[in-house]
Design an enzyme around this catalytic site. Sequence first.
Site, PDB file in Angstrom:
ATOM      1  N   ASN A   1       0.884  -1.175   0.000  1.00 48.81           N
ATOM      2  CA  ASN A   1       0.000   0.000   0.000  1.00 48.81           C
ATOM      3  C   ASN A   1       0.922   1.225   0.000  1.00 48.81           C
ATOM      4  OD1 ASN A   1      -2.786   1.035   2.141  1.00 48.81           O
ATOM      5  ND2 ASN A   1      -2.425   1.403  -0.009  1.00 48.81           N
TER       6      ASN A   1
ATOM      7  N   ASN B   1      -6.452  10.504  -1.360  1.00 48.84           N
ATOM      8  CA  ASN B   1      -6.504   9.324  -2.213  1.00 48.84           C
ATOM      9  C   ASN B   1      -6.008   9.653  -3.621  1.00 48.84           C
ATOM     10  OD1 ASN B   1      -7.743   7.577  -0.235  1.00 48.84           O
ATOM     11  ND2 ASN B   1      -9.633   8.742  -0.556  1.00 48.84           N
TER      12      ASN B   1
ATOM     13  N   CYS C   1      -5.522   5.807   7.181  1.00 52.52           N
ATOM     14  CA  CYS C   1      -4.942   4.688   6.448  1.00 52.52           C
ATOM     15  C   CYS C   1      -4.001   3.960   7.379  1.00 52.52           C
ATOM     16  CB  CYS C   1      -4.202   5.177   5.205  1.00 52.52           C
ATOM     17  SG  CYS C   1      -3.300   3.861   4.334  1.00 52.52           S
ATOM     18  N   GLY C   2      -4.307   2.702   7.673  1.00 51.78           N
ATOM     19  CA  GLY C   2      -3.497   1.931   8.611  1.00 51.78           C
ATOM     20  C   GLY C   2      -2.089   1.683   8.120  1.00 51.78           C
ATOM     21  N   ASN C   3      -1.940   1.317   6.848  1.00 43.54           N
ATOM     22  CA  ASN C   3      -0.602   1.123   6.296  1.00 43.54           C
ATOM     23  C   ASN C   3       0.123   2.453   6.178  1.00 43.54           C
ATOM     24  OD1 ASN C   3      -0.712  -1.758   5.810  1.00 43.54           O
ATOM     25  ND2 ASN C   3      -2.178  -1.307   4.190  1.00 43.54           N
TER      26      ASN C   3
ATOM     27  N   ASN D   1     -12.545   4.635   8.581  1.00 45.25           N
ATOM     28  CA  ASN D   1     -13.083   4.664   7.223  1.00 45.25           C
ATOM     29  C   ASN D   1     -14.231   3.671   7.157  1.00 45.25           C
ATOM     30  OD1 ASN D   1     -11.120   6.469   6.192  1.00 45.25           O
ATOM     31  ND2 ASN D   1      -9.682   4.793   5.864  1.00 45.25           N
TER      32      ASN D   1
ATOM     33  N   HIS E   1     -16.290   0.513   5.919  1.00 46.43           N
ATOM     34  CA  HIS E   1     -15.937  -0.754   5.286  1.00 46.43           C
ATOM     35  C   HIS E   1     -17.146  -1.693   5.225  1.00 46.43           C
ATOM     36  CE1 HIS E   1     -11.572  -0.133   5.148  1.00 46.43           C
ATOM     37  NE2 HIS E   1     -11.740   0.530   6.281  1.00 46.43           N
TER      38      HIS E   1
ATOM     39  N   ASN F   1     -15.398   1.211   1.199  1.00 42.45           N
ATOM     40  CA  ASN F   1     -14.274   0.309   0.943  1.00 42.45           C
ATOM     41  C   ASN F   1     -14.802  -1.108   1.131  1.00 42.45           C
ATOM     42  OD1 ASN F   1     -11.942   2.389   0.991  1.00 42.45           O
ATOM     43  ND2 ASN F   1     -13.029   2.778   2.892  1.00 42.45           N
TER      44      ASN F   1
ATOM     45  N   GLU G   1     -10.703  -0.132  -2.660  1.00 39.85           N
ATOM     46  CA  GLU G   1     -10.764   1.092  -1.864  1.00 39.85           C
ATOM     47  C   GLU G   1     -11.464   2.198  -2.633  1.00 39.85           C
ATOM     48  OE1 GLU G   1      -7.592   2.321   0.740  1.00 39.85           O
ATOM     49  OE2 GLU G   1      -6.320   0.697  -0.021  1.00 39.85           O
TER      50      GLU G   1
ATOM     51  N   CYS H   1      -4.693  -2.789   2.630  1.00 41.85           N
ATOM     52  CA  CYS H   1      -5.440  -1.715   3.283  1.00 41.85           C
ATOM     53  C   CYS H   1      -5.471  -2.027   4.774  1.00 41.85           C
ATOM     54  CB  CYS H   1      -6.851  -1.610   2.720  1.00 41.85           C
ATOM     55  SG  CYS H   1      -7.890  -0.395   3.573  1.00 41.85           S
ATOM     56  N   GLY H   2      -4.831  -1.175   5.573  1.00 42.91           N
ATOM     57  CA  GLY H   2      -4.733  -1.433   7.007  1.00 42.91           C
ATOM     58  C   GLY H   2      -6.067  -1.369   7.726  1.00 42.91           C
ATOM     59  N   THR H   3      -6.842  -0.296   7.477  1.00 41.37           N
ATOM     60  CA  THR H   3      -8.150  -0.217   8.129  1.00 41.37           C
ATOM     61  C   THR H   3      -9.063  -1.326   7.611  1.00 41.37           C
ATOM     62  OG1 THR H   3      -8.968   1.404   6.510  1.00 41.37           O
ATOM     63  CG2 THR H   3      -7.983   2.261   8.533  1.00 41.37           C
ATOM     64  N   GLY H   4      -8.878  -1.683   6.329  1.00 42.83           N
ATOM     65  CA  GLY H   4      -9.670  -2.776   5.753  1.00 42.83           C
ATOM     66  C   GLY H   4      -9.340  -4.111   6.376  1.00 42.83           C
TER      67      GLY H   4
END
Length: 278
Positions: A11, A62, A71-73, A160, A162, A193, A211, A220-223
């Site tokens: 990511n 984005n 964004c987690g990543n 975010n 999901h 997402n 996303e 996707c970290g949050t994903g």
Amino acid sequence: MKFTKMQGIGNDYVYVNCFKEKVEDPSEVSKLVSDRHFGIGSDGLILIKPSDKADFYMDMYNADGSSGKMCGNGIRCVGKYVYDNGLTDKTEISVETLSGIKYLRLNVSDGKVRSVRVDMGAPVFEPQSVPVSLEGDCVKDRPMDINGREYRITCVSMGNPHCVTYIDDVDGLKIEETGPLFENNAVFPDRINTEFVRVIDRNTIKMRVWERGSGETLACGTGACAAAVASMLNGYCGDTVTVKLRGGDLKISWDKKENTVYMEGPAEVSFTGEWSNK
């Protein structure tokens, strides 16, 4: 504009140190630098700025220029950037985002950050807060028709929005066709997402992600957090799960006593450079 290209399990974002640089019209800049043919190539743009509430502020955009809340990543790479570049000497830092302040623990070896553990906060299930325009206290294993096919969806916000759904063949999914049908469905007022997940065992899941604003990304970290939490909520997995994404693996834990989700994974520099659209 001096930049650093970084990635967390594939990511990738363009990072700019806004303690030194000023970016005019970051939305337009994000679209330009994200282009993989005529720009630098990335999933978006992340500006590292001062914060009066935390150690740093992460301003994220984005690939289509839209603003991203979290964004987690991306935030793991922020942790690596600020430590490796001497903006902090602390191994526990706070980062302000549009979805609140996140707390990072930096795992350092030989003077460099190798991986980062992020306190992602509490998962949100209330439909109005995700948001998803469906009734009830929680959208869990709910049937949804997408282009004549029924999917079972679980919706959760990790900063975010999901939508998590389970399929048998993750690798064979035509995500370029299916992803936009979820993202732009009227039931998701802020777009969505979407995580397409296969449960391997009680400790492992595999997923691909579409996303909003970026299309399919390698991770996707949050994903990953949303997919892990949804799998735990549906009884498929225990409280700690390895999430296998196209770009690599993330370790996700849900401390239900504290109602906090933790994500741990690598952060790496791809290259540095100077960009100009002139």
